[in-house]
Design a protein around this motif. Structure first.
Motif, mmCIF file in Angstrom:
data_model
loop_
_atom_site.group_PDB
_atom_site.id
_atom_site.type_symbol
_atom_site.label_atom_id
_atom_site.label_comp_id
_atom_site.label_asym_id
_atom_site.label_seq_id
_atom_site.Cartn_x
_atom_site.Cartn_y
_atom_site.Cartn_z
ATOM 1 N N ILE A 1 50.538 18.545 74.700
ATOM 2 C CA ILE A 1 49.224 19.032 74.261
ATOM 3 C C ILE A 1 49.025 18.773 72.763
ATOM 4 N N ILE A 2 50.097 18.904 71.982
ATOM 5 C CA ILE A 2 49.962 18.586 70.548
ATOM 6 C C ILE A 2 49.574 17.113 70.391
ATOM 7 N N LYS A 3 50.156 16.255 71.201
ATOM 8 C CA LYS A 3 49.784 14.832 71.140
ATOM 9 C C LYS A 3 48.312 14.644 71.490
ATOM 10 N N GLU A 4 47.855 15.372 72.520
ATOM 11 C CA GLU A 4 46.441 15.292 72.913
ATOM 12 C C GLU A 4 45.517 15.774 71.804
ATOM 13 N N ILE A 5 45.914 16.888 71.175
ATOM 14 C CA ILE A 5 45.100 17.443 70.079
ATOM 15 C C ILE A 5 44.967 16.396 68.982
ATOM 16 N N SER A 6 46.079 15.741 68.693
ATOM 17 C CA SER A 6 46.061 14.693 67.676
ATOM 18 C C SER A 6 45.193 13.517 68.123
ATOM 19 N N ALA A 7 45.339 13.126 69.376
ATOM 20 C CA ALA A 7 44.559 11.985 69.875
ATOM 21 C C ALA A 7 43.064 12.268 69.857
ATOM 22 N N SER A 8 42.706 13.553 69.965
ATOM 23 C CA SER A 8 41.277 13.886 69.957
ATOM 24 C C SER A 8 40.720 13.922 68.536
ATOM 25 N N GLY A 9 41.572 13.639 67.549
ATOM 26 C CA GLY A 9 41.064 13.488 66.182
ATOM 27 C C GLY A 9 41.398 14.630 65.237
ATOM 28 N N THR A 10 42.116 15.638 65.720
ATOM 29 C CA THR A 10 42.475 16.756 64.853
ATOM 30 C C THR A 10 43.803 16.447 64.144
ATOM 31 N N THR A 11 43.820 16.687 62.844
ATOM 32 C CA THR A 11 45.027 16.480 62.053
ATOM 33 C C THR A 11 45.988 17.641 62.315
ATOM 34 N N VAL A 12 47.289 17.357 62.329
ATOM 35 C CA VAL A 12 48.268 18.389 62.708
ATOM 36 C C VAL A 12 49.373 18.523 61.651
ATOM 37 N N ASP B 1 26.160 27.080 72.650
ATOM 38 C CA ASP B 1 26.427 25.947 73.540
ATOM 39 C C ASP B 1 27.695 25.216 73.115
ATOM 40 N N GLU B 2 27.830 25.049 71.804
ATOM 41 C CA GLU B 2 29.031 24.367 71.304
ATOM 42 C C GLU B 2 30.289 25.181 71.576
ATOM 43 N N ILE B 3 30.170 26.504 71.454
ATOM 44 C CA ILE B 3 31.321 27.368 71.727
ATOM 45 C C ILE B 3 31.703 27.251 73.210
ATOM 46 N N ALA B 4 30.685 27.243 74.085
ATOM 47 C CA ALA B 4 30.940 27.102 75.524
ATOM 48 C C ALA B 4 31.622 25.765 75.819
ATOM 49 N N ASP B 5 31.200 24.750 75.094
ATOM 50 C CA ASP B 5 31.786 23.430 75.248
ATOM 51 C C ASP B 5 33.268 23.439 74.828
ATOM 52 N N SER B 6 33.550 24.094 73.712
ATOM 53 C CA SER B 6 34.950 24.190 73.255
ATOM 54 C C SER B 6 35.796 24.937 74.277
ATOM 55 N N LEU B 7 35.205 25.976 74.858
ATOM 56 C CA LEU B 7 35.947 26.759 75.851
ATOM 57 C C LEU B 7 36.319 25.869 77.037
ATOM 58 N N GLN B 8 35.384 25.046 77.480
ATOM 59 C CA GLN B 8 35.679 24.145 78.598
ATOM 60 C C GLN B 8 36.790 23.158 78.228
ATOM 61 N N ARG B 9 36.761 22.698 76.987
ATOM 62 C CA ARG B 9 37.814 21.770 76.547
ATOM 63 C C ARG B 9 39.174 22.449 76.522
ATOM 64 N N VAL B 10 39.192 23.701 76.057
ATOM 65 C CA VAL B 10 40.463 24.451 76.038
ATOM 66 C C VAL B 10 40.965 24.638 77.472
ATOM 67 N N TYR B 11 40.046 24.958 78.392
ATOM 68 C CA TYR B 11 40.441 25.140 79.787
ATOM 69 C C TYR B 11 40.943 23.832 80.401
ATOM 70 N N ARG B 12 40.355 22.714 79.958
ATOM 71 C CA ARG B 12 40.854 21.431 80.476
ATOM 72 C C ARG B 12 42.285 21.162 80.003
ATOM 73 N N SER B 13 42.549 21.493 78.722
ATOM 74 C CA SER B 13 43.911 21.298 78.200
ATOM 75 C C SER B 13 44.894 22.297 78.806
ATOM 76 N N PHE B 14 44.402 23.513 79.044
ATOM 77 C CA PHE B 14 45.276 24.589 79.519
ATOM 78 C C PHE B 14 44.661 25.224 80.772
ATOM 79 N N PRO B 15 44.757 24.531 81.921
ATOM 80 C CA PRO B 15 44.143 25.071 83.149
ATOM 81 C C PRO B 15 44.643 26.489 83.461
#
Ligand SMILES: Nc1ncnc2c1ncn2[C@@H]1O[C@H](COP(=O)(O)OP(=O)(O)OP(=O)(O)O)[C@@H](O)[C@H]1O
Ligand SMILES: [Mg+2]
Length: 236
Positions: free
Chosen positions: A178-189, A110-124
């Motif tokens: 997208i890098i800014k978004e990744i950072s805003a979502s809490g991931t360190t870059v 379920d978590e993997i499916a959730d990540s996939l949806q998030r990736v698709y949202r960032s990269f339609p």
């Protein structure tokens, strides 16, 4: 304590020393840019951190654990992802298959499916092309796929090697957003870039690498106004 701490790192290719004893740190939530000319040692540094190359001396501490000798696949499962130079997607596999491979260290469907949806949202565009063979994507789309694949491991830190290389200005803009978004979502870059202007514009701090040494570091905004940086890296 820093999230990622590099201490006196030395890396060799045979007898040639590519990294000459560098130290730097990345704090949780930061965007750190590592800039430098061709051959400065940027890729070597990232590959050593992610376990693709072995350091001869020095240490790499990630979230308090010494990962200097930990193999690459284990490092991914510890929460560090790498978007390698030149994208390196699996050309024969579909976009979706490439993305699923990014989640190989995870179990929860379920978590993997959730990540996939998030990736698709960032990269339609990746969703539109999910059945297409990755090798037939355009350069910019392959870059998106490489980033999406790295995000599928749900990393706490993501290391990116020249994500803007070879892309048209519109794609460069999109990738940096997208890098800014990744950072805003809490991931360190930790971002390696030759496009110093763009990298400094989104980074908190930066380190400048020259022939295997860190020669300058500081607040990204200050470095943008530094005269020697302007001359050497910003073309001003
Ligand atoms: N496999 C290798 N064998 C021998 N020398 C290597 C190897 N890979 C890299 N080097 C050398 O190590 C140095 C650092 O290379 P590296 O790829 O880390 O630079 P870089 O900063 O990423 O450059 P670029 O901006 O061109 O990608 C260069 O002098 C390079 O020629
Ligand atoms: Mg490189």
């Amino acid at each position: 304590m820093a999230m990622l701490e590099i201490k006196d790192l030395k890396v060799y290719y045979g007898v040639i020393q590519a990294i000459k004893g560098i130290s730097f740190e990345v704090n949780e939530g930061e965007v750190i840019a590592l800039i430098g000319a061709n051959g400065a040692g940027k890729t070597t540094t990232l590959q050593t951190i992610t376990g693709m190359l072995q350091a001869k001396e020095g240490s790499i501490i990630f979230e308090g654990q010494d990962i200097t000798k930990v193999p690459g696949h284990k490092i991914v499962s510890m929460g560090m992802a790498h978007v390698p130079e030149g994208r390196r997607v699996f050309a024969e596999l579909s976009v979706l298959e490439n993305l699923k491979l990014g989640a190989y260290t995870r179990k929860d469907k379920d978590e993997i499916a959730d990540s996939l949806q998030r990736v698709y949202r960032s990269f339609p565009r990746l969703e539109e092309r999910k059945k297409q063979a990755a090798g037939t994507l355009s350069g910019g789309e392959q870059q998106m796929l490489a980033m999406g694949r790295a995000l599928m491991s749900k990393p706490r830190i993501i290391l990116m090697d020249e994500p803007s290389m070879g892309l048209s200005p519109i794609f460069v803009e999109e990738i940096f957003n997208i890098i800014k978004e990744i950072s805003a979502s809490g991931t360190t870059v930790l971002l390696v870039e030759q496009n110093a202007k763009k990298a400094l514009s989104i980074a908190d701090r930066a380190y400048v690498l020259e022939t295997g040494n860190i020669v300058l570091s500081g607040d990204a905004k200050e470095l943008m106004n530094n005269e020697s940086i302007k001359k050497a890296y910003l073309g001003e």
